[in-house]
Motif scaffolding. Structure first.
Motif, PDB file in Angstrom:
ATOM      1  N   LEU A 179       0.710  -1.344  -0.298  1.00 46.04           N
ATOM      2  CA  LEU A 179       0.034   0.009  -0.157  1.00 46.04           C
ATOM      3  C   LEU A 179       0.845   1.324  -0.200  1.00 46.04           C
ATOM      4  O   LEU A 179       0.562   2.298  -0.842  1.00 46.04           O
ATOM      5  N   GLU A 180       1.749   1.313   0.901  1.00 45.21           N
ATOM      6  CA  GLU A 180       2.429   2.457   0.889  1.00 45.21           C
ATOM      7  C   GLU A 180       3.636   2.696  -0.115  1.00 45.21           C
ATOM      8  O   GLU A 180       3.912   3.744  -0.775  1.00 45.21           O
ATOM      9  N   TYR A 181       3.731   1.534  -0.955  1.00 46.96           N
ATOM     10  CA  TYR A 181       4.674   1.752  -2.095  1.00 46.96           C
ATOM     11  C   TYR A 181       3.792   2.351  -3.288  1.00 46.96           C
ATOM     12  O   TYR A 181       4.146   3.245  -3.737  1.00 46.96           O
ATOM     13  N   ASN A 182       2.466   1.944  -3.293  1.00 45.61           N
ATOM     14  CA  ASN A 182       1.615   2.270  -4.043  1.00 45.61           C
ATOM     15  C   ASN A 182       1.141   3.919  -3.901  1.00 45.61           C
ATOM     16  O   ASN A 182       1.438   4.801  -5.046  1.00 45.61           O
ATOM     17  N   LEU A 183       1.414   4.086  -2.619  1.00 44.74           N
ATOM     18  CA  LEU A 183       1.223   5.685  -2.312  1.00 44.74           C
ATOM     19  C   LEU A 183       2.435   6.447  -2.806  1.00 44.74           C
ATOM     20  O   LEU A 183       2.133   7.578  -3.123  1.00 44.74           O
ATOM     21  N   LEU A 184       3.663   5.922  -2.642  1.00 48.21           N
ATOM     22  CA  LEU A 184       4.826   6.794  -3.026  1.00 48.21           C
ATOM     23  C   LEU A 184       4.725   6.827  -4.431  1.00 48.21           C
ATOM     24  O   LEU A 184       4.991   7.997  -4.983  1.00 48.21           O
ATOM     25  N   VAL A 185       4.436   6.096  -5.301  1.00 53.22           N
ATOM     26  CA  VAL A 185       4.161   6.029  -6.681  1.00 53.22           C
ATOM     27  C   VAL A 185       3.313   7.129  -7.078  1.00 53.22           C
ATOM     28  O   VAL A 185       3.563   8.139  -7.901  1.00 53.22           O
ATOM     29  N   VAL A 193       5.894  16.763  -4.083  1.00 51.03           N
ATOM     30  CA  VAL A 193       6.992  16.380  -3.646  1.00 51.03           C
ATOM     31  C   VAL A 193       7.380  16.358  -2.252  1.00 51.03           C
ATOM     32  O   VAL A 193       8.136  15.137  -1.962  1.00 51.03           O
ATOM     33  N   ARG A 194       6.761  17.117  -1.306  1.00 50.22           N
ATOM     34  CA  ARG A 194       7.042  17.214   0.197  1.00 50.22           C
ATOM     35  C   ARG A 194       6.412  15.553   0.665  1.00 50.22           C
ATOM     36  O   ARG A 194       7.088  15.052   1.431  1.00 50.22           O
ATOM     37  N   ARG A 195       5.340  15.444   0.252  1.00 49.37           N
ATOM     38  CA  ARG A 195       4.745  14.127   0.765  1.00 49.37           C
ATOM     39  C   ARG A 195       5.429  12.907   0.243  1.00 49.37           C
ATOM     40  O   ARG A 195       5.554  11.965   0.820  1.00 49.37           O
ATOM     41  N   PHE A 196       5.884  13.099  -1.164  1.00 52.39           N
ATOM     42  CA  PHE A 196       6.462  12.089  -1.623  1.00 52.39           C
ATOM     43  C   PHE A 196       7.928  11.724  -0.803  1.00 52.39           C
ATOM     44  O   PHE A 196       8.287  10.735  -0.297  1.00 52.39           O
ATOM     45  N   ASN A 197       8.818  12.816  -0.417  1.00 46.20           N
ATOM     46  CA  ASN A 197      10.005  12.721   0.054  1.00 46.20           C
ATOM     47  C   ASN A 197       9.757  12.086   1.740  1.00 46.20           C
ATOM     48  O   ASN A 197      10.535  11.300   2.189  1.00 46.20           O
ATOM     49  N   GLU A 198       8.721  12.620   2.265  1.00 44.66           N
ATOM     50  CA  GLU A 198       8.466  12.225   3.477  1.00 44.66           C
ATOM     51  C   GLU A 198       7.921  10.803   3.794  1.00 44.66           C
ATOM     52  O   GLU A 198       8.492   9.943   4.666  1.00 44.66           O
ATOM     53  N   ALA A 199       7.237  10.315   2.734  1.00 38.51           N
ATOM     54  CA  ALA A 199       6.611   8.821   2.704  1.00 38.51           C
ATOM     55  C   ALA A 199       7.896   7.981   2.303  1.00 38.51           C
ATOM     56  O   ALA A 199       7.905   6.988   3.028  1.00 38.51           O
ATOM     57  N   LYS A 200       8.815   8.537   1.535  1.00 39.27           N
ATOM     58  CA  LYS A 200      10.073   7.747   0.989  1.00 39.27           C
ATOM     59  C   LYS A 200      10.822   7.230   2.403  1.00 39.27           C
ATOM     60  O   LYS A 200      11.205   6.200   2.599  1.00 39.27           O
TER      61      LYS A 200
END
Lengths: 220, 475
Positions: A179-185, A193-200
């Motif tokens: 799920l979290e991988y899909n969220l990152l994609v 960008v910010r959400r992506f970096n934090e989630a990564k």
């Protein structure tokens, strides 16, 4: 003259960005409007809105057209909410995500959330009912997960994010890594960008040996 | 650039041997607390004064003195002076000007003693003559300043009288007078008692004790008076909490007054007052956070009614059943009635009053519902929607069902009818929204209406992120 007027009304109806239309279907498609509980069989040319739900059963599918002409194919055994198909800008999506997060915030004033005090009055607590209705919950989750897969495959990335946010409350019952991988994609595709970096960062910390890490690093 | 309130000073110089006199006009600018600038302008009627001597010159702060040597008025140009005040009783000044085409410098120091007497000295320097030393003393009398000085080089006596019509010496400084609330709303009396509503900081600027008197008085409150003495130079802060109020039911706002006054040697040197209005207990300031003060789950009438309503429910009744039972009682027995239109601000009833009146608007009924649920230990929250482009707002209630997401049959129950909020342990619990204005309707309808509104405004339109939808917890 009459034909021209009819054409104009149809154009106006389709122009509403909160509306969708099922243009083709196989088998039975169910819908429920707004906060209705009951599913009912979809009637031809019925308009759907962002807060409506669409469900397909076994051996059924549908083609849903968005106001801008983009098509979503609803596979079998799938649940989709209208808002997951909508075309959002990054800022519109962020507004909704932030609202969901605020809505989730626990009461702040230091007092714990007591399980409803009625139990205390009666001197009893309910048994942990997490397993009650688990068959129904599992079926619902299966349908939602099918919806998530369809959204991913058809690049409805805002819908992917919204769907994952919705599913997060079933913490114990889901494969969080995928799920979290899909969220990152999806964050990446929606340019959040910010959400992506934090989630990564969170993902790498939580799943340091994940098979997705290489793909995540390749995202940006 | 120049301070419009800066005083103009007229200076009369009197020379004992020649009986000549002159006047000059000064403009002053307080650059900051430590520095002041002065610009001296030559007299307009030049023909009156042939040759004279200028005299010590007082700035706005009565601290700078500028000495001038022998000069001809006809040759005068504007002079510029800078004053440095390292201490409130001591200053140093330097002046630059031109006199008969000769550059002219003056350096001087001045000290104020007991805030009444002046001692000053300085020397003048011209590029082609010797230094001239001057010493003097003077005193303040009201807005007048009398000064005598002696020029040692020329054996010249000078008497100066200056007057600054706008100049008033500050004896006590009100460093801060902070009023935290303009109106006192009686529903949050306990809050005011534990949080000061006025903060006054005073500083004594004179070399004498000053007594400060703080008073809060008015017909609705018990008079409170505090006095203290400030020693020379001392600074003191005083915080005022709300005293006992006489009653809580005023049909119109009642006023009280906070007054601060200072006395030195029996003479009043400062007075300032702030009027405050005290609002009836039913008058609400319109802030959702404050509506919570009206929720009284521990009131004996509320406890009695709540327990009576749910006593017949079976042992394992859940929060939804309790909420439904209480809502149904309100729905069947209460009426929705708007606030009186004449009321300038929102009018909210206390929940036990609503019980008696059997009517109220959305706030009154929501407050009653939360109070009754709170009385049987069910947690609630208030939701406010301020519709964009409209002045009014709407309030409804969230009820914590205590149920986990896994308890719901999502295939058959629409999850958007619930709001899944985390508890302190980070676990999601289902809350249900209830619309209290739907009196006469079923609980399901009230639930659905509020759920629809919440989902549409708070989530789909992003109202929570934009803060036009608010959730406030009831504790």
């Amino acid at each position: 003259m009459r034909l021209i007027i009819v054409f104009m009304i149809c154009s106006l109806a389709l122009a509403n960005e909160n509306e969708f239309k099922i243009i083709e279907r196989e088998g039975e498609i169910f819908i429920r409007h707004g906060i209705e509980n009951d599913w009912r069989i979809y009637q031809a040319s019925e308009m759907l809105k962002e807060n409506d739900w669409i469900q397909s059963g076994a051996n059924s599918s549908a083609k849903i057209e968005r106001h801008d002409g983009k098509i979503f194919i609803l596979p079998e055994n799938t649940i989709i909410e209208g808002m997951e198909l909508k075309n959002y800008t990054s800022s519109e999506l962020l507004l909704i995500l932030t609202s969901i997060e605020i809505s989730n915030i626990p009461p702040q004033k230091g007092k714990p959330i007591a399980p409803s005090g009625a139990y205390i009055i009666h001197g009893n607590r309910p048994t942990d009912s997490a397993t009650i209705d688990s068959v129904e919950v599992n079926q619902y989750l299966e349908y939602e997960m099918n919806g998530l897969d369809a959204l991913c495959e058809q690049s409805f990335w805002a819908g992917v994010i919204l769907k994952i946010f919705k599913l997060k409350k079933f913490e114990k019952m889901l494969d969080h890594e995928s799920l979290e991988y899909n969220l990152l994609v999806a964050y990446n595709k929606m340019n959040l960008v910010r959400r992506f970096n934090e989630a990564k960062e969170r993902f790498i910390k939580k799943y340091p040996n994940s098979e997705y890490i290489e793909q995540i690093n390749g995202l940006r | 650039m120049w301070d419009e309130t800066a005083p103009t000073s007229e200076i009369l110089s009197y020379e004992i041997d020649q009986f000549t006199f002159s006047y000059r006009i000064g403009l002053f600018y307080d650059f900051c607390e430590k520095f002041k600038f002065a610009l001296l302008i030559p007299p307009i009627f030049e023909y009156i004064f042939m040759e004279t001597r200028t005299a010590p010159f007082e700035t706005k702060a009565d601290k700078a003195i500028i000495f001038w040597g022998e000069k001809s008025w006809q040759a005068n140009t504007p002079e510029l002076a800078i004053e440095f005040l390292p201490d409130r009783n001591l200053s140093a000044v330097t002046a630059l000007g031109k006199e008969n085409d000769r550059t002219f410098f003056h350096y001087g120091v001045k000290s104020t003693i007991l805030n009444r007497f002046i001692l000053a000295g300085g020397f003048d320097m011209k590029h082609d003559s010797e230094r001239q030393i001057t010493l003097g003393f003077g005193t303040y009398i009201g807005g007048f300043n009398g000064f005598y000085c002696f020029n040692f080089n020329e054996k010249l006596h000078q008497i100066t009288l200056s007057f600054s019509p706008l100049q008033e010496r500050e004896l006590i400084k009100l460093v801060e007078l902070k009023q935290n609330y303009e109106d006192i709303f009686l529903y949050k009396l306990d809050y005011y008692r534990s949080n000061e509503f006025i903060c006054a900081t005073t500083q004594n600027l004179i070399d004498d004790n000053v007594s400060i008197n703080l008073e809060l008085s008015g017909e609705a409150i018990h008079r409170v008076n505090h006095s203290y003495t400030l020693s020379p130079g001392a600074i003191k802060q005083f915080r005022f909490n709300l005293p006992q109020v006489k009653g809580d039911n005023f049909h119109s706002p009642t006023y009280c007054q906070f007054r601060i006054s200072a006395f030195s040697r029996g003479k009043q040197v400062l007075e300032r007052s702030i009027p405050l209005s005290i609002r009836d207990i039913h008058q609400w300031n319109g802030e959702l956070e404050d509506l919570v003060y009206y929720i009284k789950s521990d009131h004996h009438d509320i406890l009695k009614v709540a327990q009576k309503l749910v006593q017949d429910l079976h042992l394992y009744g859940n929060a939804i059943q309790f909420a439904k039972t209480i809502f149904n009682d309100i729905s069947q027995n209460f009426q929705y009635v708007n606030d009186p239109i004449l009321n300038p601000i929102d009018f909210v009833q206390l929940p036990h009053e609503t019980l008696i009146k059997k009517s109220g608007d959305c706030e009154d009924l929501s407050v009653l519902f939360c109070s009754l649920l709170g009385a049987i230990g069910i947690q609630t929250a208030l939701v406010e929607i301020k519709y964009q482009g409209r002045e009014d707002a709407h309030v409804f209630v969230l009820v914590n069902t205590g149920l986990n997401p896994e308890n719901f049959d999502f295939m058959n129950d629409n999850p958007n009818r619930c709001i899944f909020r985390k508890n302190r342990e980070g676990k999601f619990k289902a809350w249900i929204p209830v619309e209290l204005t739907l009196v006469g309707e079923s609980f399901d309808k009230a639930w659905n209406r509020a759920a629809e509104e919440y989902y549409r405004c708070a989530i789909l339109k992003g109202g929570l992120a934009q803060a036009w939808v608010k959730i406030v917890e009831v504790f």
